[in-house]
Design a protein around this motif. Structure first.
Motif, PDB file in Angstrom:
ATOM      1  N   ARG A 110       3.050  66.324  51.612  1.00  0.00           N
ATOM      2  CA  ARG A 110       2.768  65.317  52.643  1.00  0.00           C
ATOM      3  C   ARG A 110       1.353  64.787  52.481  1.00  0.00           C
ATOM      4  O   ARG A 110       0.471  65.442  51.928  1.00  0.00           O
ATOM      5  N   SER A 111       1.128  63.604  53.024  1.00  0.00           N
ATOM      6  CA  SER A 111      -0.200  63.003  52.896  1.00  0.00           C
ATOM      7  C   SER A 111      -1.141  63.432  54.021  1.00  0.00           C
ATOM      8  O   SER A 111      -2.363  63.362  53.855  1.00  0.00           O
ATOM      9  N   PHE A 112      -0.588  63.904  55.165  1.00  0.00           N
ATOM     10  CA  PHE A 112      -1.469  64.232  56.292  1.00  0.00           C
ATOM     11  C   PHE A 112      -0.753  65.176  57.272  1.00  0.00           C
ATOM     12  O   PHE A 112       0.441  65.046  57.517  1.00  0.00           O
ATOM     13  N   ALA A 113      -1.519  66.132  57.824  1.00  0.00           N
ATOM     14  CA  ALA A 113      -0.989  67.011  58.881  1.00  0.00           C
ATOM     15  C   ALA A 113      -2.165  67.582  59.678  1.00  0.00           C
ATOM     16  O   ALA A 113      -3.191  67.976  59.107  1.00  0.00           O
ATOM     17  N   TRP A 114      -2.008  67.598  60.987  1.00  0.00           N
ATOM     18  CA  TRP A 114      -3.029  68.212  61.837  1.00  0.00           C
ATOM     19  C   TRP A 114      -2.941  69.734  61.743  1.00  0.00           C
ATOM     20  O   TRP A 114      -1.861  70.293  61.645  1.00  0.00           O
ATOM     21  N   ILE A 115      -4.102  70.385  61.787  1.00  0.00           N
ATOM     22  CA  ILE A 115      -4.145  71.846  61.822  1.00  0.00           C
ATOM     23  C   ILE A 115      -4.569  72.320  63.217  1.00  0.00           C
ATOM     24  O   ILE A 115      -3.901  73.119  63.850  1.00  0.00           O
ATOM     25  N   GLN A 116      -5.691  71.819  63.696  1.00  0.00           N
ATOM     26  CA  GLN A 116      -6.146  72.173  65.045  1.00  0.00           C
ATOM     27  C   GLN A 116      -7.002  71.032  65.581  1.00  0.00           C
ATOM     28  O   GLN A 116      -7.908  70.548  64.907  1.00  0.00           O
ATOM     29  N   ARG A 117      -6.696  70.638  66.836  1.00  0.00           N
ATOM     30  CA  ARG A 117      -7.388  69.509  67.433  1.00  0.00           C
ATOM     31  C   ARG A 117      -8.550  69.974  68.304  1.00  0.00           C
ATOM     32  O   ARG A 117      -8.464  70.943  69.026  1.00  0.00           O
ATOM     33  N   ARG A 118      -9.637  69.255  68.225  1.00  0.00           N
ATOM     34  CA  ARG A 118     -10.794  69.413  69.111  1.00  0.00           C
ATOM     35  C   ARG A 118     -11.290  70.868  69.155  1.00  0.00           C
ATOM     36  O   ARG A 118     -11.103  71.579  70.128  1.00  0.00           O
TER      37      ARG A 118
ATOM     38  N   SER B 184      -7.092  80.415  58.143  1.00  0.00           N
ATOM     39  CA  SER B 184      -6.637  81.373  59.144  1.00  0.00           C
ATOM     40  C   SER B 184      -7.805  82.181  59.689  1.00  0.00           C
ATOM     41  O   SER B 184      -7.908  82.417  60.895  1.00  0.00           O
ATOM     42  N   GLU B 185      -8.685  82.596  58.802  1.00  0.00           N
ATOM     43  CA  GLU B 185      -9.860  83.373  59.219  1.00  0.00           C
ATOM     44  C   GLU B 185     -10.812  82.525  60.059  1.00  0.00           C
ATOM     45  O   GLU B 185     -11.391  82.996  61.033  1.00  0.00           O
ATOM     46  N   ALA B 186     -10.959  81.254  59.699  1.00  0.00           N
ATOM     47  CA  ALA B 186     -11.907  80.383  60.403  1.00  0.00           C
ATOM     48  C   ALA B 186     -11.378  79.921  61.757  1.00  0.00           C
ATOM     49  O   ALA B 186     -12.139  79.795  62.723  1.00  0.00           O
ATOM     50  N   LEU B 187     -10.067  79.698  61.846  1.00  0.00           N
ATOM     51  CA  LEU B 187      -9.487  79.094  63.050  1.00  0.00           C
ATOM     52  C   LEU B 187      -8.698  80.076  63.905  1.00  0.00           C
ATOM     53  O   LEU B 187      -8.211  79.699  64.988  1.00  0.00           O
ATOM     54  N   SER B 188      -8.555  81.326  63.417  1.00  0.00           N
ATOM     55  CA  SER B 188      -7.775  82.343  64.145  1.00  0.00           C
ATOM     56  C   SER B 188      -6.344  81.880  64.380  1.00  0.00           C
ATOM     57  O   SER B 188      -5.780  82.004  65.466  1.00  0.00           O
ATOM     58  N   ILE B 189      -5.765  81.309  63.348  1.00  0.00           N
ATOM     59  CA  ILE B 189      -4.369  80.885  63.366  1.00  0.00           C
ATOM     60  C   ILE B 189      -3.608  81.746  62.367  1.00  0.00           C
ATOM     61  O   ILE B 189      -4.112  81.993  61.259  1.00  0.00           O
TER      62      ILE B 189
ATOM     63  N   LYS C 131       2.936  77.001  56.155  1.00  0.00           N
ATOM     64  CA  LYS C 131       3.957  75.963  56.342  1.00  0.00           C
ATOM     65  C   LYS C 131       3.307  74.579  56.424  1.00  0.00           C
ATOM     66  O   LYS C 131       3.870  73.594  55.964  1.00  0.00           O
ATOM     67  N   ARG C 132       2.112  74.534  57.034  1.00  0.00           N
ATOM     68  CA  ARG C 132       1.428  73.249  57.208  1.00  0.00           C
ATOM     69  C   ARG C 132       0.925  72.698  55.863  1.00  0.00           C
ATOM     70  O   ARG C 132       0.957  71.486  55.636  1.00  0.00           O
ATOM     71  N   VAL C 133       0.421  73.576  55.031  1.00  0.00           N
ATOM     72  CA  VAL C 133      -0.176  73.108  53.765  1.00  0.00           C
ATOM     73  C   VAL C 133       0.858  72.982  52.648  1.00  0.00           C
ATOM     74  O   VAL C 133       0.543  72.484  51.562  1.00  0.00           O
ATOM     75  N   ALA C 134       2.078  73.441  52.884  1.00  0.00           N
ATOM     76  CA  ALA C 134       3.124  73.367  51.855  1.00  0.00           C
ATOM     77  C   ALA C 134       3.587  71.920  51.675  1.00  0.00           C
ATOM     78  O   ALA C 134       3.390  71.069  52.529  1.00  0.00           O
TER      79      ALA C 134
END
Length: 660
Positions: free
Chosen positions: A119-127, A101-106, A113-116
């Motif tokens: 699951r084997s894979f999930a995008w956090i932020q693209r490009r 959150s600190e690194a990506l300002s999310i 919710k994304r890291v919970a």
């Protein structure tokens, strides 16, 4: 009595045998089980093991480039990192979410919710930007990784934005060239496996693939980026000046069918599509409209080809008012008898419909068919309009008459450009096209579908006669004088069409489509250009509204091909006046540089009073002094006074004043 020695030895021997037998049996059973597992479940177990230390990634090469006719980049790609997580490998989920959150300002809650879960894979932020990518890399978080992706980039921003189109976040073409040639531009994706450590991080990042071999194909357009920019600037200025809803322009080489310009205003920047999505439509390609008087070019060409009229033949234009069935046809300029040439020059609807009636319905319909009105011309771009001709049972004298001056049918800009281009090309129709070629990653050209064959529609004599008539439009007294280019013969036609009011369903007196179409030089055409302005305010006539933009675009194309306009009388007069001033200025400077030296002692201040500033500076330059100056005119006072020694060269002052 003690037991015999041999009995103890025998007991020990049997124990060894039993232990050995048990061990052997267990080992044999292990071997049998292992063999059974290998034979019956080997592949499944191998997959489970590889999951622990391997992961398969899809490695995408770069999307193909889009170039203009001169090899300038119109669309390209830049590599960027994207952040992903593998939740099942993340142990400290809350801590991971906070750091990301600190690194990506999310927001942290979103990341939790994304890291919970598992699951084997999930995008956090693209490009993400390079600096952000480095920050995430230095965090070295278990289950968090970076994947290299490609960001589509348009270096010229809004230049040809509607034509180029956009791509989705996953690199899929959504509109324009990007969509129409998506299969060619799209890279050939490859899958590869990489090793991971206990944290789930990749240990080997070199895929061993030569990605350049899998990049997408390159698309080379016939568009010229520099001409395109000139056209867009001209259209933006036209929209602003006349408070129009929109405007578009399209230009073509009539000899080859290559489209040189396909411009729209307002413009659209595909780098930031969300900010102006409503301007993303390419109206130069997708708009179907009633052409108005520009259609008279086709009517006159068909009539001249049929031999039913002669340029000097006279026609009664009924003083600007003519009853046709239950309809009354009117002219903007009232006239009685006009020659065929003047009917075109003054854009008489009445004179034009009489020519069409003399020609007949079937001949006119055959000409429209030969010029491919009512069908797509096959540019290969998504959104190309078809236009519309009346059904067979809807024709008749009234419909023939109204179509002859551009009402009662729908055309596209490309159809009109190709039709007038036929006149410019000595009567031969050539299919317009915007794709020059497609090449693969190694520069080899990839064959494309065949174009429609060129075919003759009008005799050369007919085309040349009409070109001469069209030149009268931009001459004094014509309807298109603002489109004239000094020193270059321009053949053209204005158009002013009433639009149907969407509320009433009737033609509106307030909503217009103003246009100008033409080619230049008229005797050896290099470009045919169409400019359309939608709903201009205050002024409506095509010559006044669209003519200036036509001139700017045409001049730019001709200039790029080494054909230059002659200066206007105003420009010639201004040039002569400038030369006169420069000559007088040169004389003054020469006189200042030849001022005789003053008789003063060395190191003394000369008498500069009464001199002009230039004359004074010449003398002071000889003694190595740069003075401080106050005022304008002639030198009235000086410090130090004449004859006084120059002690401090920086303390010289001159006070100037105009003579009273």
């Amino acid at each position: 009595m003690p037991a015999p020695v041999h009995s103890s030895w025998l007991a020990s021997k049997w124990r060894y045998r039993m232990v050995f037998g048990c061990i052997s049996t267990a080992f044999l059973l292990a071997i049998l089980k292992s063999g059974s597992l290998q034979l019956n479940h080997g592949e499944a177990l191998k997959g489970l093991a590889e999951k622990q230390y391997k992961r398969t990634f899809q490695v995408a090469a770069a999307r193909g480039m889009v170039y203009d006719r001169e090899g300038r980049t119109l669309a390209g790609t830049v590599p960027m990192d994207s952040v992903y997580v593998e939740p099942r490998h993340i142990v400290e989920k809350e801590e991971t979410a906070i750091k990301l959150s600190e690194a990506l300002s999310i927001p942290t809650t979103k990341l939790e919710k994304r890291v919970a879960g598992s699951r084997s894979f999930a995008w956090i932020q693209r490009r993400i930007p390079p600096a952000t990518s480095e920050t995430v890399r230095q965090l070295d978080l278990r289950g968090v990784g970076l994947l290299k992706e490609h960001q589509r980039f348009y270096p010229n921003h809004s230049v040809a934005g509607q034509l180029l189109g956009t791509v989705s976040i996953d690199g899929e073409g959504q509109s324009g060239i990007e969509r129409a040639y998506d299969s060619a531009l799209k890279p050939k994706a490859q899958r590869t496996s990489v090793l991971r450590d206990a944290k789930g991080n990749r240990l080997m990042t070199d895929t061993g693939l030569e990605l350049s071999a899998f990049r997408g194909n390159d698309v080379h357009l016939t568009i010229d980026a520099q001409m395109q920019q000139v056209a867009e600037l001209a259209l933006v200025e036209t929209v602003r000046k006349f408070k129009a809803k929109s405007a578009w322009a399209i230009a073509m080489d009539p000899n080859t069918g290559e489209i040189l310009v396909m411009a729209n205003a307002p413009t659209f920047n595909p780098n930031t599509p969300g900010t102006a999505r409503r301007h993303s439509r390419n109206q130069a390609l997708s708009a179907a409209f009633e052409p108005g008087s520009t259609m008279k070019t086709i009517t006159f060409a068909a009539a001249l080809e049929a031999g039913v009229v002669h340029p000097e033949e006279s026609i009664d234009c009924e003083n600007g008012k003519y009853k046709l069935g239950r309809h009354t046809i009117r002219d903007s300029h009232k006239s009685n008898w006009l020659t065929v040439r003047d009917v075109f020059k003054h854009s008489s609807n009445i004179g034009t419909l009489k020519i069409a009636l003399a020609m007949g319905e079937q001949r006119f319909k055959d000409t429209l068919k030969q010029l491919h009105f009512g069908e797509r011309l096959g540019l290969g771009l998504a959104g190309e309009a078809r236009g519309r001709l009346p059904r067979k049972d809807k024709w008749g004298q009234t419909r023939l008459s109204t179509i002859s001056f551009g009402h009662g049918l729908m055309v596209t800009s490309v159809q009109m450009l190709a039709a007038v281009g036929t006149v410019a090309n000595d009567g031969v129709w050539v299919q317009p096209h915007v794709i020059q070629r497609v090449t693969d990653a190694f520069g080899e050209e990839i064959p494309q579908r065949d174009r429609k064959p060129a075919h003759r529609v009008f005799k050369t004599e007919t085309a040349k006669t009409l070109a001469q008539i069209m030149q009268t439009v931009v001459e004094p007294g014509g309807t298109g004088t603002p489109a004239a280019i000094p020193g270059i013969a321009v053949a053209g036609k204005t158009g002013t069409a009433e639009k149907v009011d969407p509320v009433t369903g009737r033609y509106s007196k307030d909503l217009h489509l103003s246009s100008f179409i033409g080619f230049a030089p008229a005797d050896a055409p290099e470009a045919v250009v169409l400019v359309v302005v939608d709903e201009p305010q205050e002024k409506k006539f095509g010559g006044l509204v669209a003519g200036p933009a036509f001139r700017k675009i045409t001049e730019a194309i001709l200039r790029a091909r080494g054909i230059f306009a002659a200066p206007s009388e105003k420009e010639i007069a201004a040039s002569k006046e400038k030369q006169k001033k420069n000559k007088a200025k040169s004389k003054m400077m020469a006189a200042a540089n030849t001022v005789p030296p003053l008789a003063v002692e060395e190191g003394a201040m000369p008498d500069l009073r009464g001199m002009t500033l230039k004359e004074a500076l010449v003398f002071l330059k000889r003694v190595g002094v740069v003075p401080q100056i106050e005022g304008q005119g002639l030198v009235q006072e000086q410090m130090p006074k004449a004859g006084a020694p120059i002690v401090n060269p920086r303390a010289i002052e001159l006070k100037l004043a105009k003579e009273q």
